[in-house]
Structures are given as structure tokens and as C-alpha cells.
Write a protein that holds these residues in place. Structure first.
Motif, PDB file in Angstrom:
ATOM      1  N   ILE A  73      33.338 -37.206  45.784  1.00  0.00           N
ATOM      2  CA  ILE A  73      32.263 -36.276  46.177  1.00  0.00           C
ATOM      3  C   ILE A  73      31.437 -35.930  44.934  1.00  0.00           C
ATOM      4  O   ILE A  73      31.972 -35.482  43.919  1.00  0.00           O
ATOM      5  N   ASP A  74      30.109 -36.143  45.023  1.00  0.00           N
ATOM      6  CA  ASP A  74      29.293 -35.859  43.839  1.00  0.00           C
ATOM      7  C   ASP A  74      28.243 -34.766  44.044  1.00  0.00           C
ATOM      8  O   ASP A  74      27.417 -34.513  43.156  1.00  0.00           O
ATOM      9  N   LEU A  75      28.275 -34.097  45.195  1.00  0.00           N
ATOM     10  CA  LEU A  75      27.404 -32.934  45.416  1.00  0.00           C
ATOM     11  C   LEU A  75      27.999 -32.103  46.555  1.00  0.00           C
ATOM     12  O   LEU A  75      28.462 -32.664  47.556  1.00  0.00           O
ATOM     13  N   VAL A  76      27.981 -30.787  46.392  1.00  0.00           N
ATOM     14  CA  VAL A  76      28.475 -29.881  47.443  1.00  0.00           C
ATOM     15  C   VAL A  76      27.363 -28.886  47.778  1.00  0.00           C
ATOM     16  O   VAL A  76      26.881 -28.172  46.892  1.00  0.00           O
ATOM     17  N   VAL A  77      26.965 -28.864  49.046  1.00  0.00           N
ATOM     18  CA  VAL A  77      25.919 -27.935  49.483  1.00  0.00           C
ATOM     19  C   VAL A  77      26.477 -27.088  50.622  1.00  0.00           C
ATOM     20  O   VAL A  77      26.927 -27.629  51.637  1.00  0.00           O
ATOM     21  N   THR A  91      28.811 -19.707  47.056  1.00  0.00           N
ATOM     22  CA  THR A  91      30.029 -20.020  47.822  1.00  0.00           C
ATOM     23  C   THR A  91      30.412 -21.483  47.630  1.00  0.00           C
ATOM     24  O   THR A  91      31.606 -21.821  47.620  1.00  0.00           O
ATOM     25  N   ALA A  92      29.435 -22.363  47.457  1.00  0.00           N
ATOM     26  CA  ALA A  92      29.728 -23.802  47.250  1.00  0.00           C
ATOM     27  C   ALA A  92      30.599 -24.005  46.012  1.00  0.00           C
ATOM     28  O   ALA A  92      31.461 -24.891  45.985  1.00  0.00           O
ATOM     29  N   CYS A  93      30.373 -23.194  44.961  1.00  0.00           N
ATOM     30  CA  CYS A  93      31.198 -23.297  43.739  1.00  0.00           C
ATOM     31  C   CYS A  93      32.634 -22.889  44.050  1.00  0.00           C
ATOM     32  O   CYS A  93      33.596 -23.529  43.589  1.00  0.00           O
ATOM     33  N   ILE A  94      32.782 -21.836  44.836  1.00  0.00           N
ATOM     34  CA  ILE A  94      34.131 -21.337  45.157  1.00  0.00           C
ATOM     35  C   ILE A  94      34.861 -22.341  46.063  1.00  0.00           C
ATOM     36  O   ILE A  94      36.048 -22.617  45.872  1.00  0.00           O
ATOM     37  N   ILE A  95      34.134 -22.900  47.020  1.00  0.00           N
ATOM     38  CA  ILE A  95      34.736 -23.906  47.915  1.00  0.00           C
ATOM     39  C   ILE A  95      35.216 -25.102  47.081  1.00  0.00           C
ATOM     40  O   ILE A  95      36.345 -25.585  47.250  1.00  0.00           O
ATOM     41  N   GLY A 100      39.554 -28.330  44.985  1.00  0.00           N
ATOM     42  CA  GLY A 100      39.884 -29.164  43.824  1.00  0.00           C
ATOM     43  C   GLY A 100      38.816 -30.161  43.432  1.00  0.00           C
ATOM     44  O   GLY A 100      39.104 -31.189  42.815  1.00  0.00           O
ATOM     45  N   ILE A 101      37.560 -29.884  43.784  1.00  0.00           N
ATOM     46  CA  ILE A 101      36.461 -30.746  43.325  1.00  0.00           C
ATOM     47  C   ILE A 101      35.973 -30.172  41.984  1.00  0.00           C
ATOM     48  O   ILE A 101      35.565 -29.014  41.914  1.00  0.00           O
TER      49      ILE A 101
END
Ligand code: UT7
Length: 332
Positions: A73-77, A91-95, A100-101
Motif C-alpha cells: 500500500i503506497d497511499l491511504v486516504v 484519521t488516515a495516519c492513525i489508521i 501497521g502501514i
């Protein structure tokens, strides 16, 4: 390079708030709620269960179903209007941390009920530009944290939950997302608003006394505009892509109100089999509503690889969005 809808996952909290429960809290009835909205019950997160907890659970399922490792995974939105914190960290940072990303770009977007389809458009753009390969998109809401449970005009509508999807790069055009329309009109900002906290109304005694931290909605006006806009938007994306509504096996609208969904479905001459309905059991879960609905038809075996989905949503902002895409995931 194209972007494909690679996998879906969702999480629904276990606690149920039924219409009968609400009858004991405000001046309402099961009959009124069912007739006006189609909602029978909604799920509510526990006191210690926050938006990122539900999102992390949905995300893990989506990543596993895509057959990927966390490192892929290279981006979380994350699309949410009920973030863990107003306004940082995202919240994306906390998720990302909870699942574990590590060391990956992560941010939230705020587009209310249209958030998931907005996030889908972001994932598509990042992938088609070649910047990212596997984007985790999430729609997650603890909407119960925004609701005034003494206000019968809103408290009957909303529920909590999360849905997540992995959008991946592909060179196979047949499995690619076909098209996404997303738009907004801020002149209707007061139709759906949470007045505080924010720069307009920082936290104060007034905010607490007047309940400005709760969601407010011009329900009837929003209803009328929703039917008009959703219908127009879907007609436009179908016409632009030369597809007729009868050729869409899965029409997946935002689950706000059964009467809105029925009116749009009828205007498009959709049959009952084509229209996905979850509003009865989840209520309106805002940005989580569409991915939770996709997950429902996936887990029940109704959604097969390659079948076309038409997403259509409308929410605070006002924002709206539609998307035309085949399901490109593996079956369970
Ligand atoms: O997700 C983002 C987009 N959101 C939406 O699309 C939501 C759109 N709006 C709606 O779904 C509907 O407008 C509601 C379900 C919120 C309300 O239904 P409505 O048919 O538009 O009702 P209304 O607001 O015009 O109210 C009709 C009556 C009023 O009483 P009077 O003035 O006619 O005596 C309300 O006070 O119903 C009353 N009412 C209720 N009665 C029992 C409002 N809420 C309730 C309630 N129980 N919970």
C-alpha cells in the motif's frame, strides 16, 4: 496505466439502535421512521470504539482480499466527517499506524456522504498519473458522535460503520474504472452543517449551551435537491459513456433515505434487483454508506468479478458524485 477496484471490506459495530429504542428517547414512532426513511435500525459504535478502530478493521479485510501485503500500500486516504480528532492528526495516519502501514502518505478528505466516491477519484488520479500503485481508500464514520439524541429530526437517520477498498494499477482496460463525476456547490453549505468546533465557532460555553457541535440539517430541502441532483448526475455519466441503465447490474446509491433511492431508481427505470439497499439495517452512515453497501452484496455473493457498478452519492457541502466501474476483485 489504469485504476481498478481491487477489493472491498467493511466493519459494522455490534450495538444496534432500533426504532423502538428511539421511541423511548424522542417523540417519534417506528411507523413514522419506517414510512419516511425506510430505516428499521442502525449500528452504533461502543464508547471506546472510535472511527479509526472501525476503519482499521475494514481496511485489514480489504487488503487481505486484494491478496496484498501491508508494504504494497503506497497511499491511504480516509473520507470522514467524524475524524478521531478535529483537526489533527488525520484519521488516515492513525489508521495506518493501527494496521501497521509505515512511512506512507496518508491524509483525510472531508466531503461528507460523498467522501468515498471523492476518495475513489483521488485514488484513480494518483494511479493513472503513475505516482502510486495500490491506494487504500476508506469511508468511516462514528456519526453518533455528531448527533443530538434529543433532536428527532436527525437522530433517527444516522448510524456508524466503516468500509474500505484497495484501488490498484492495471494495464487491462477491461477491469479499469470507467468514469467518475464529482462536484460541489458551497452556496448550499447551510443545508447540512455542524456549526462547531471550527474557526467560525471555536469551542466556547455558547457552543456547549446551544449544542452547536451537533449536526443540523434542512431535511426537506436536502431531500428534494438530493433526488434532483442524483438523478441528473447518473443520467449524465451513463449518457457520456454510452451505457443504458438496464445494463447496470448493481446500482449502489448513498443510503440516506429509501424514498430518495426509490425516486432515483424509478426515474432511471431500474428494477428492484438492480438497486442495492442497506438503509433499512444501517441507516445513513455518511462516507461509509457506499463501501458498506458494496461489501454487503460482495459477501452475500451477489457481486461477481467483472460486473458493472454504478455509484451515486450526495451529501453536505453540498457535494455529489457518481462513478461507473466494474468490480475487479476475486470472489470470496
Ligand atoms: O446524507 C446526506 C443527505 N441527506 C439526506 O438526503 C436526507 C434528506 N432528508 C430526509 O431524508 C427527510 O427530509 C427526513 C427523513 C429528514 C424528513 O422527512 P420529511 O418527509 O422531509 O419530513 P419533514 O421534515 O417535512 O417533517 C414532516 C413532519 C413535521 O411535522 P409537521 O410540521 O408536519 O407537524 C416534523 O416535525 O414530521 C415531523 N417529524 C417527525 N415526526 C416523528 C420530523 N421528524 C420526526 C420524527 N418522528 N423523527
Amino acid at each position: 496505466m489504469y485504476a481498478k477496484f481491487h477489493s472491498i471490506g467493511a466493519f459494522v459495530p455490534s450495538k444496534i439502535l432500533s426504532n423502538e429504542d428511539l421511541e423511548k428517547m424522542v417523540d417519534t414512532s417506528d411507523e413514522w421512521i419506517l414510512k419516511r426513511t425506510g430505516i428499521k435500525e442502525r449500528h452504533i459504535a461502543g464508547d471506546n470504539e472510535v472511527t479509526s478502530d472501525m476503519a482499521a478493521k475494514a481496511s485489514k479485510i480489504a487488503i487481505e482480499r486484494a491478496g496484498l501485503e501491508l508494504e504494497d500500500i503506497d497511499l491511504v486516504v480516509c473520507a470522514t466527517v467524524t475524524p478521531d480528532y478535529f483537526n489533527m492528526p488525520a484519521t488516515a495516519c492513525i489508521i495506518s499506524d493501527k494496521i501497521g502501514i509505515k512511512n506512507v502518505q496518508a491524509f483525510d478528505i472531508s466531503a461528507a456522504c460523498s467522501g468515498f466516491v471523492y476518495a475513489l477519484s483521488i485514488a484513480k488520479a494518483f494511479i493513472e498519473s503513475g505516482m502510486k500503485k495500490h491506494v487504500l481508500i476508506i469511508g468511516a464514520e462514528k456519526f453518533s458522535s455528531l448527533v443530538d439524541y434529543t433532536d428527532r429530526s436527525t437522530c433517527i437517520l444516522f448510524g456508524d460503520g466503516a468500509g474500505a477498498a484497495v484501488i490498484s494499477a492495471t494495464d487491462n482496460k477491461d477491469e479499469a474504472i470507467v468514469d467518475i463525476h464529482a462536484s460541489a456547490d458551497g452556496s448550499y453549505a447551510d443545508f447540512l452543517v455542524t456549526p462547531a468546533p471550527g474557526s467560525v465557532n471555536p469551542v466556547s460555553q455558547k457552543v456547549i449551551d446551544e449544542g452547536l457541535n451537533f449536526v443540523q440539517m434542512k431535511g426537506n430541502e436536502t431531500f428534494k435537491l438530493a433526488v434532483k441532483t442524483l438523478t441528473k448526475d447518473v443520467k449524465s455519466i451513463l449518457a457520456k459513456n454510452g451505457i443504458e441503465s438496464k445494463d447496470i447490474p448493481h446500482f449502489i446509491p448513498h443510503q440516506a433515505n429509501y424514498r430518495i433511492i426509490k425516486a432515483v431508481g424509478d426515474a432511471l427505470k431500474m428494477t428492484e434487483e438492480q438497486v442495492v439497499l442497506t438503509v433499512e439495517k444501517y441507516g445513513n452512515t455518511s462516507a461509509a454508506s457506499i463501501p458498506m453497501a458494496i461489501n454487503d452484496i460482495y459477501e452475500s455473493g451477489r457481486l461477481k468479478k467483472g460486473e458493472m457498478m454504478l455509484l451515486d452519492t450526495f451529501g453536505g457541502g453540498l457535494t455529489w458524485a457518481s462513478a461507473l466501474l466494474p468490480f475487479a476483485g476475486e470472489l470470496l
